[in-house]
Design an enzyme around this catalytic site. Structure first.
Site, PDB file in Angstrom:
ATOM      1  N   SER A   1     -16.225 -50.311  22.519  1.00 39.10           N
ATOM      2  CA  SER A   1     -15.226 -49.671  21.669  1.00 39.10           C
ATOM      3  C   SER A   1     -15.281 -50.170  20.224  1.00 39.10           C
ATOM      4  CB  SER A   1     -13.842 -49.876  22.293  1.00 39.10           C
ATOM      5  OG  SER A   1     -12.900 -49.019  21.722  1.00 39.10           O
TER       6      SER A   1
ATOM      7  N   ASP B   1     -26.241 -49.613  10.785  1.00 41.66           N
ATOM      8  CA  ASP B   1     -26.534 -48.441   9.957  1.00 41.66           C
ATOM      9  C   ASP B   1     -26.704 -48.798   8.485  1.00 41.66           C
ATOM     10  OD1 ASP B   1     -26.464 -46.889  12.203  1.00 41.66           O
ATOM     11  OD2 ASP B   1     -24.445 -46.098  11.870  1.00 41.66           O
TER      12      ASP B   1
ATOM     13  N   LYS C   1     -18.610 -46.968  25.093  1.00 39.16           N
ATOM     14  CA  LYS C   1     -17.326 -46.252  25.118  1.00 39.16           C
ATOM     15  C   LYS C   1     -17.009 -45.763  23.707  1.00 39.16           C
ATOM     16  CE  LYS C   1     -12.462 -46.534  26.450  1.00 39.16           C
ATOM     17  NZ  LYS C   1     -11.848 -46.130  25.174  1.00 39.16           N
TER      18      LYS C   1
END
Length: 701
Positions: free
Chosen positions: A467, A478, A493
């Site tokens: 999460s 990224d 998740k």
């Protein structure tokens, strides 16, 4: 605000459609509940299922499986009779028709009561433990009994296994007593068989007594969850008693062992260990462990194989300070008894903590973040973002040259703090994308240009990082801000749930409970979802879970991976040897004998996990256990590993430790574990090699 708007809109629409009598019968209340859930799920769920024949068949199979997962109650003739409703349940839900539920429920109660005679008669006769036979506990492909003779045979094997495991435990106890006292008269196998069979009978009597206390409403809750969970595994109906437990646990006041449990076939499986809880502190219970028996202190253990999850939990939870002994089947097939003293979760163990480590005359910082915590009700309550910033500033005072953030086993938490913590390491910019049903994804950004740490950074994850952990790790990856190191991927998740109190929208006096419903999905700034795929590590390190299906992708009906358009962001791009460091680490891992042993162990664990055969002759049963134990001993050196690194608390904490024995003990235990941690060792190898481009101005202390 948008979440609240969606919920209010859904339930306002619902209030226009239906009205209810104030004093409803039980059946009328169930119809009311069905109407509310049908409307809320189809109008408010992120990815609503079409209530069609395929949906109906899923609910049909799930409900029967939940009632009789081991196929020892229903006959094939029962299933044949039920089957005429296989594609009609969707229509019955729409028409508030409970025919299917009551047919199956009433038949189950009938078969359940009949089975009382079976187990009593079976346990009145001595078992033959010389007979060569097996029990396969993978019931998925098992056929239902065609007659009561076959059904009784199924029961016989189940009860024989329960008794056999008790005999083995008692023989071990007898041998231990003999070692302590040579004059002790060891009980014979025949005597122990009688004692164990009587214990199994007592266990079954207790189980049936508890089951008899369940009402039609309890079983209807099971049926309702077969409907909700067909939307996704995190959409769950919380009946009034479960809602009360949920509210208590959310407030951090639930006393127990500190573990999340789920049902897997006939077993109660550990899915997560709660940081700061008793099981976490004790250290032996692990995700994927299967709990087979529960004992209150020195009392006779209760066999919970085949027991409903709610009932199993009732045995496991208990008052603070009491002892519970769990008999667990480890993922390597060995059986172990774990003693845990029940307690409340220690909140301070969920807070950020840091350590200083010296490596080749350089100083590095390690920060452990067990949870992304926040308390919206208390403005002055500490939260993970402000704590993280403070901890970094303290580490900078000690002139650290690199930082490792440990997110292993971090199950997530507050999205707000995940965004703010990301902002500590980057200039302002997008962090995550959040999407509601039928809307475009919205970018959530860090708006603060302040950068607290711009030096070398490594994020350490594992298969249990979930999460909010995945949001942070994905953003760091990224941007190219940090190297992510750990298992093949994180938990996966990428959904968000909201809890709706269903009582706010009816005029019934009876409590209807609540619905925990998936309403959002997370996406990375590169456009990919973390759902199912999680975050794939830049550097993959072998772990015991390497070959296992573990995480969101192992859950039935999990929402699928998809993509949205990429957000606009600029790469960090201040490392001068990013790819080289990754390659160096991969080479080290591939030639490291310890990692090779871990990988071999992982392959064996997967093989053990897939083995569902239980031997019912005593010699074969004993030999099988000894074989697993012998095989597992080949890998014991994994746990004996120790690094040459030394960890210590930062200066500010040194003074506190001198006067706080409890904190001193906790830090000593943590540092001792870190010293044996090969994963942290490699993370430090990586961060020590990372070099920043000279043109990049480092943050001043």
């Amino acid at each position: 605000m948008l979440i609240r708007k969606i919920i209010v809109t859904v339930l306002f629409g619902l209030s226009l459609l239906i009205s209810f009598p104030i004093n409803a019968t039980e059946k009328e209340k169930d119809k009311v509940l069905l109407s509310i859930l049908k409307y809320v799920l189809t109008q408010g769920h992120y990815h609503p299922q079409e209530m069609d024949d395929a949906f109906s068949e899923d609910v049909f199979n799930d409900f029967i499986n939940k009632l009789d997962s081991s196929k020892r109650y229903f006959l094939q003739s029962d299933i044949d009779e039920f089957s005429k409703y296989k594609t009609l349940i969707d229509d019955q839900i729409k028409n508030e028709d409970l025919t299917f539920f009551f047919l199956v429920h009433d038949r189950f109660i009938q078969r359940f009561n009949e089975s009382k005679i079976y187990y009593e008669e079976i346990l009145a006769t001595e078992f033959n433990f010389d007979k060569k036979e097996i029990l396969d506990v993978n019931y998925e492909n098992k056929k239902y009994a065609t007659n009561k003779t076959q059904l009784i045979q199924n029961w016989l094997k189940q009860l024989k296994f329960s008794t056999l495991s008790r005999i083995h435990d008692k023989i071990t106890d007898e041998e231990d007593k003999k070692k302590e006292d040579e004059t002790y008269q060891v009980k014979s196998f025949k005597e122990l068989e009688v004692i164990s069979r009587e214990a199994t009978l007592s266990n079954m009597n207790d189980f049936y007594e508890r089951m008899d206390e369940l009402t039609s409403s309890d079983w209807f809750s099971t049926f309702v969850n077969c409907i909700t969970e067909d939307f996704d595994p995190h959409t769950t109906y919380l009946d009034p008693s479960l809602k009360k437990r949920f509210d208590i646990s959310m407030a951090g006041k639930l006393e127990g062992i500190g573990a999340r449990l789920m049902k897997k076939n006939d077993y109660t499986k550990v899915s997560e260990i709660i940081s700061g809880g008793p099981a976490w502190k004790q250290g032996e219970l692990e995700p994927e462990d299967l709990i087979t028996k529960v004992a209150q202190g020195d009392e006779e253990p209760v066999d919970i194989v085949g027991m409903r999850l709610d009932d199993a939990i009732e045995y496991i939870k208990g008052k603070k300070g009491t002892e519970v002994k769990l008999t667990v089947k480890k993922i390597d097939g060995t059986v172990k008894v774990i003693s845990i003293i029940r307690d409340v979760v220690e909140l301070d163990e969920t807070f950020v903590k840091s350590s200083i480590v010296k490596k080749e005359n350089k100083t590095f910082g390690v920060i452990n973040l067990p949870k992304f915590y926040i308390d919206f009700d208390e403005k002055n309550y500490r939260n993970s973002a402000t704590d993280m910033e403070q901890e970094i500033e303290r580490l900078k005072e000690e002139n650290i040259e690199g930082l490792v953030i440990d997110l292993r086993n971090n199950g997530g938490g507050s999205l707000k703090t995940a965004i703010e913590i990301t902002g500590l390491f980057i200039d302002k910019g997008p962090v995550v994308q959040v999407k509601y049903r039928d809307e475009n994804a919205k970018v959530k950004s860090d708006e603060d240009s302040k950068v607290v740490w711009d030096g070398p950074l490594v994020v350490l994850v594992n298969e249990m990082s979930a999460s909010a952990s995945e949001i942070f790790a994905a953003a760091m990856q990224d941007y190219g801000r940090a190297i992510v190191i750990g298992g093949k991927q994180t938990y996966g998740k990428g959904t968000v749930q909201s809890v709706l109190d269903l009582n706010r929208y009816t005029n019934l006096k009876e409590d209807l409970g609540a619905l925990k419903m998936t309403i959002q999905k997370f996406y990375r700034i590169n456009g990919g979802s973390t759902q199912l795929e999680g975050v794939k590590s830049d550097i993959i390190i072998p772990s015991r879970y390497s070959y296992m299906e573990i995480g969101e992708r192992d859950l039935p009906k999990a929402l699928q991976f998809d993509k949205v358009p990429q957000a606009t962001y600029n790469l960090w791009n201040y490392y001068k040897n990013f790819d080289k460091v990754i390659n160096n680490s991969k080479k080290r891992i591939s030639t490291n004998s310890q990692f090779k042993l871990i990988d071999e162990n992982a392959k064996w664990l997967k093989k053990s996990q897939d083995d569902t055969i239980i031997y019912l002759s005593y010699e074969d049963y004993k030999n099988d256990l000894e074989s697993h134990k012998s095989e597992s001993e080949k890998y014991e050196s994994i746990y004996d590993y120790s690094t040459n690194l030394t960890y210590s608390s930062p200066n500010y904490e040194q003074a506190i430790i001198k006067t706080d024995e409890g904190l001193a003990e906790k830090r000593e235990r943590w540092h001792k574990n870190l010293k044996k941690d090969i994963y942290m060792e490699e993370a430090l190898n990586v961060v020590s090699e990372l070099k920043i481009k000279p043109s990049h101005l480092l943050v001043k202390n």
